[in-house]
Design a protein around this motif. Structure first.
Motif, PDB file in Angstrom:
ATOM      1  N   GLN A 107       0.842  -1.185   0.000  1.00 43.32           N
ATOM      2  CA  GLN A 107       0.000   0.000   0.000  1.00 43.32           C
ATOM      3  C   GLN A 107       0.884   1.245   0.000  1.00 43.32           C
ATOM      4  O   GLN A 107       1.931   1.282   0.645  1.00 43.32           O
ATOM      5  CB  GLN A 107      -0.892   0.015   1.238  1.00 43.32           C
ATOM      6  CG  GLN A 107      -1.901   1.149   1.286  1.00 43.32           C
ATOM      7  CD  GLN A 107      -3.089   0.920   0.385  1.00 43.32           C
ATOM      8  OE1 GLN A 107      -3.553  -0.202   0.249  1.00 43.32           O
ATOM      9  NE2 GLN A 107      -3.577   1.979  -0.234  1.00 43.32           N
TER      10      GLN A 107
ATOM     11  N   ARG B  29      -4.321  -1.184 -13.580  1.00 46.33           N
ATOM     12  CA  ARG B  29      -5.199  -1.944 -12.684  1.00 46.33           C
ATOM     13  C   ARG B  29      -4.472  -3.203 -12.256  1.00 46.33           C
ATOM     14  O   ARG B  29      -4.111  -4.039 -13.078  1.00 46.33           O
ATOM     15  CB  ARG B  29      -6.499  -2.296 -13.409  1.00 46.33           C
ATOM     16  CG  ARG B  29      -7.432  -3.198 -12.606  1.00 46.33           C
ATOM     17  CD  ARG B  29      -8.634  -3.579 -13.454  1.00 46.33           C
ATOM     18  NE  ARG B  29      -9.429  -4.638 -12.831  1.00 46.33           N
ATOM     19  CZ  ARG B  29     -10.438  -5.275 -13.434  1.00 46.33           C
ATOM     20  NH1 ARG B  29     -10.768  -4.954 -14.670  1.00 46.33           N
ATOM     21  NH2 ARG B  29     -11.098  -6.233 -12.811  1.00 46.33           N
TER      22      ARG B  29
ATOM     23  N   HIS C 151      -5.394  -6.036  -2.571  1.00 41.21           N
ATOM     24  CA  HIS C 151      -5.236  -4.886  -3.462  1.00 41.21           C
ATOM     25  C   HIS C 151      -5.667  -5.174  -4.896  1.00 41.21           C
ATOM     26  O   HIS C 151      -5.373  -4.385  -5.794  1.00 41.21           O
ATOM     27  CB  HIS C 151      -3.778  -4.416  -3.443  1.00 41.21           C
ATOM     28  CG  HIS C 151      -3.280  -4.046  -2.087  1.00 41.21           C
ATOM     29  ND1 HIS C 151      -3.805  -2.989  -1.371  1.00 41.21           N
ATOM     30  CD2 HIS C 151      -2.323  -4.615  -1.289  1.00 41.21           C
ATOM     31  CE1 HIS C 151      -3.181  -2.905  -0.208  1.00 41.21           C
ATOM     32  NE2 HIS C 151      -2.296  -3.876  -0.133  1.00 41.21           N
TER      33      HIS C 151
ATOM     34  N   ASP D  72      -7.655  -5.137  -8.208  1.00 41.29           N
ATOM     35  CA  ASP D  72      -8.456  -4.125  -8.890  1.00 41.29           C
ATOM     36  C   ASP D  72      -8.081  -2.700  -8.509  1.00 41.29           C
ATOM     37  O   ASP D  72      -8.666  -1.745  -9.039  1.00 41.29           O
ATOM     38  CB  ASP D  72      -9.960  -4.326  -8.677  1.00 41.29           C
ATOM     39  CG  ASP D  72     -10.469  -5.615  -9.289  1.00 41.29           C
ATOM     40  OD1 ASP D  72      -9.887  -6.053 -10.303  1.00 41.29           O
ATOM     41  OD2 ASP D  72     -11.440  -6.191  -8.766  1.00 41.29           O
ATOM     42  N   GLU D  73      -7.104  -2.516  -7.630  1.00 41.62           N
ATOM     43  CA  GLU D  73      -6.675  -1.161  -7.287  1.00 41.62           C
ATOM     44  C   GLU D  73      -5.703  -0.631  -8.338  1.00 41.62           C
ATOM     45  O   GLU D  73      -4.960  -1.393  -8.972  1.00 41.62           O
ATOM     46  CB  GLU D  73      -5.998  -1.143  -5.913  1.00 41.62           C
ATOM     47  CG  GLU D  73      -6.932  -1.436  -4.758  1.00 41.62           C
ATOM     48  CD  GLU D  73      -6.234  -1.344  -3.414  1.00 41.62           C
ATOM     49  OE1 GLU D  73      -5.110  -0.787  -3.359  1.00 41.62           O
ATOM     50  OE2 GLU D  73      -6.800  -1.832  -2.418  1.00 41.62           O
TER      51      GLU D  73
ATOM     52  N   ALA E  66       0.147   0.066  -4.404  1.00 42.99           N
ATOM     53  CA  ALA E  66      -1.292   0.093  -4.647  1.00 42.99           C
ATOM     54  C   ALA E  66      -1.916   1.293  -3.961  1.00 42.99           C
ATOM     55  O   ALA E  66      -1.553   1.660  -2.843  1.00 42.99           O
ATOM     56  CB  ALA E  66      -1.938  -1.192  -4.151  1.00 42.99           C
ATOM     57  N   SER E  67      -2.897   1.893  -4.635  1.00 43.36           N
ATOM     58  CA  SER E  67      -3.438   3.187  -4.226  1.00 43.36           C
ATOM     59  C   SER E  67      -4.662   3.106  -3.325  1.00 43.36           C
ATOM     60  O   SER E  67      -4.997   4.081  -2.655  1.00 43.36           O
ATOM     61  CB  SER E  67      -3.829   3.975  -5.477  1.00 43.36           C
ATOM     62  OG  SER E  67      -4.900   3.317  -6.147  1.00 43.36           O
ATOM     63  N   GLY E  68      -5.383   1.988  -3.367  1.00 43.60           N
ATOM     64  CA  GLY E  68      -6.665   1.907  -2.671  1.00 43.60           C
ATOM     65  C   GLY E  68      -7.847   2.303  -3.545  1.00 43.60           C
ATOM     66  O   GLY E  68      -8.995   2.088  -3.155  1.00 43.60           O
ATOM     67  N   VAL E  69      -7.581   2.875  -4.729  1.00 48.74           N
ATOM     68  CA  VAL E  69      -8.645   3.272  -5.661  1.00 48.74           C
ATOM     69  C   VAL E  69      -8.867   2.139  -6.647  1.00 48.74           C
ATOM     70  O   VAL E  69      -7.936   1.732  -7.351  1.00 48.74           O
ATOM     71  CB  VAL E  69      -8.275   4.565  -6.408  1.00 48.74           C
ATOM     72  CG1 VAL E  69      -9.349   4.913  -7.434  1.00 48.74           C
ATOM     73  CG2 VAL E  69      -8.076   5.703  -5.422  1.00 48.74           C
ATOM     74  N   ARG E  70     -10.085   1.632  -6.727  1.00 50.03           N
ATOM     75  CA  ARG E  70     -10.392   0.498  -7.595  1.00 50.03           C
ATOM     76  C   ARG E  70     -11.030   0.959  -8.904  1.00 50.03           C
ATOM     77  O   ARG E  70     -11.930   1.807  -8.901  1.00 50.03           O
ATOM     78  CB  ARG E  70     -11.307  -0.491  -6.886  1.00 50.03           C
ATOM     79  CG  ARG E  70     -10.592  -1.325  -5.836  1.00 50.03           C
ATOM     80  CD  ARG E  70     -11.502  -2.391  -5.236  1.00 50.03           C
ATOM     81  NE  ARG E  70     -10.720  -3.410  -4.557  1.00 50.03           N
ATOM     82  CZ  ARG E  70     -10.290  -3.319  -3.311  1.00 50.03           C
ATOM     83  NH1 ARG E  70     -10.596  -2.236  -2.603  1.00 50.03           N
ATOM     84  NH2 ARG E  70      -9.571  -4.282  -2.769  1.00 50.03           N
TER      85      ARG E  70
ATOM     86  N   GLN F   1     -15.666   2.540 -12.692  1.00 49.27           N
ATOM     87  CA  GLN F   1     -15.806   1.754 -11.474  1.00 49.27           C
ATOM     88  C   GLN F   1     -17.126   1.003 -11.426  1.00 49.27           C
ATOM     89  O   GLN F   1     -18.119   1.418 -12.021  1.00 49.27           O
ATOM     90  CB  GLN F   1     -15.771   2.666 -10.242  1.00 49.27           C
ATOM     91  CG  GLN F   1     -14.473   3.367  -9.967  1.00 49.27           C
ATOM     92  CD  GLN F   1     -14.571   4.224  -8.708  1.00 49.27           C
ATOM     93  OE1 GLN F   1     -15.640   4.709  -8.347  1.00 49.27           O
ATOM     94  NE2 GLN F   1     -13.437   4.417  -8.045  1.00 49.27           N
TER      95      GLN F   1
END
Length: 340
Positions: free
Chosen positions: A47, A63, A70, A72-73, A88-92, A107
Motif C-alpha cells: 500500500q 489496474r 489490493h 483491482d486497485e 497500490a493506491s486503494g482506488v479500484r 468503477q
C-alpha cells in the motif's frame, strides 16, 4: 491426592491441550495461507501513495489484477522496472487511463440488489473531482494527451466484441467546460462522402489526436470502420474498413488497432496491425494471438496490450513496426497508462 488437586490437574491439562490445539490450528492455517500465496504467485504489492503527476522518473499506472487485498486497485511501478514491487493506491477501477495529471476511472458500485457503474474523473492525487453514472459495463477509457478531454465506452447490451449481438455507448467529456457528449450516436456520420443514418450504429475505442479531434471505431451493417471525429463540428468521417480499437502514436503519425482476419475462430478473430496515416499502409505486428484490447503506446516504437492470464489478464509488448517478437511486460495487470 485430594479431589481438589485432581480437579486442578485436570483443568491444567485441558488448558495445555487447548493451547497445543490452538497452536496447531494456527500453524496449519498459516501454512495453508502461505501455500495458497505461493500457489497464487504474482508480483508483490504494498500500500502507498500513487500520483498521476508527470514528474520524476517515468511510471506505469495500471489496474492490479494480482489476487489479494489490493486486487483491482490502481497500482504503479517504474516504467523501466515493470517487475518491481507494486504500490497500490486503494482506488479500484475496472478500466483506467490517464494523461497530463488527469485520470478516468470506470468503477463498479456494489449495491444491495445489483451492481451499477460510474465514470470517475481523478486528479493527480487520485482524488475524485466529479463522476457520471454509466448505463452499461465499462470496456474502454481514454484521456487526451492534454488532460482536457476524457472518453469512455460501455456495453449497453452484450459483453463481447467478438460477435454481432451487442450494443455500445461512447461518451466524450470536456473537462474544461464540463460538457458531456453522452453518445457519439448524436454526431453526424459522413460515410463514403455522404450523410449516413442507421439503427444499428455503434461506436467504441476513442483515441484523441488533440483537443478537437479523435479516432474511433464505427460499426454498422455488419462491418467496422475507422472514423475521424471533429468535436466542434459534431461529425465523424469514415476513413477505412475493418479497424477496431485504434490507438494513436505519441507523434500522431500511426495507429495500432485490432483487425478481424478471415478464417480465424469467431471467438478469437483479431490480429494487431499498425496503420501509417500518411500512406494508409497497414503492417501486421508480430503478435499472432488474438488481442481483444485497445493497445497503449509505451513510446514511439512499442505498444502494450493485455491477453488472458492466470489472474485474469497479463500485459505484453511488441514493436509497432512489425519486427521483433512479443514479450511479457508484467503479469496480473490491465489498462496501463504511462506517466512522465
Amino acid at each position: 491426592m485430594t479431589t481438589r488437586n485432581r480437579l486442578l490437574i485436570l483443568v491444567a491439562a485441558v488448558a495445555v491441550l487447548a493451547c497445543v490445539a490452538g497452536a496447531a490450528v494456527w500453524h496449519a492455517s498459516d501454512r495453508a495461507a502461505r501455500k495458497n500465496t505461493e500457489q497464487a504467485g504474482g508480483p508483490p504489492v504494498v500500500q502507498g501513495a500513487v500520483s498521476l503527476a508527470p514528474a520524476g522518473p517515468r511510471l506505469m499506472v495500471f489496474r492490479n489484477m494480482a489476487w489479494g487485498p489490493h486486487r483491482d486497485e490502481l497500482a504503479t511501478v517504474p516504467a523501466a522496472s515493470p517487475g518491481a514491487t507494486r504500490t497500490a493506491s486503494g482506488v479500484r477501477c475496472l478500466r483506467f487511463h490517464a494523461a497530463a495529471g488527469t485520470g478516468i476511472c470506470l468503477q463498479s458500485v456494489h449495491g444491495t440488489v445489483q451492481d451499477t457503474y460510474r465514470a470517475v474523473v481523478l486528479d493527480s492525487h487520485l482524488n475524485e473531482t466529479r463522476h457520471y453514472p454509466l448505463n452499461g459495463i465499462p470496456t474502454r477509457a481514454r484521456v487526451a494527451p492534454s488532460g482536457h478531454l476524457a472518453a469512455w465506452t460501455v456495453f449497453v447490451g452484450g459483453d463481447s466484441y467478438a460477435g454481432t449481438d451487442f450494443s455500445t455507448r461512447t461518451s466524450i467529456l470536456d473537462l474544461r467546460t464540463g460538457r458531456l457528449d453522452a453518445s457519439l450516436e448524436d454526431f453526424t456520420i459522413l460515410k463514403d462522402g455522404h450523410r449516413y443514418r442507421a439503427a444499428d450504429v455503434n461506436f467504441w475505442g476513442v483515441t484523441f489526436a488533440d483537443d478537437g479531434h479523435f479516432y474511433a471505431t464505427l460499426a454498422t451493417g455488419g462491418k467496422t470502420y475507422l472514423i475521424r471525429g471533429d468535436i466542434a463540428a459534431r461529425t465523424v468521417t469514415t476513413l477505412r474498413p475493418n479497424v477496431e480499437c485504434p490507438s494513436l502514436s505519441p507523434d500522431g503519425t500511426r495507429l495500432v488497432f485490432k483487425k478481424r482476419v478471415p478464417d480465424l475462430s469467431p471467438d478469437a478473430p483479431w490480429r494487431l496491425y499498425a496503420l501509417d496515416l500518411a500512406t494508409m499502409r497497414e503492417t501486421p505486428l508480430a503478435e499472432t494471438r488474438s488481442v481483444d484490447d485497445q493497445a497503449v503506446w509505451t513510446d514511439d516504437r512499442t505498444v502494450a496490450y493485455s491477453l488472458p492470464g492466470d489472474f485474469g489478464a497479463d500485459l505484453y509488448t511488441v514493436p509497432a513496426d512489425g519486427t521483433g517478437t512479443p514479450r511479457t511486460l508484467t503479469p496480473a495487470a490491465l489498462a496501463p497508462a504511462y506517466i512522465g
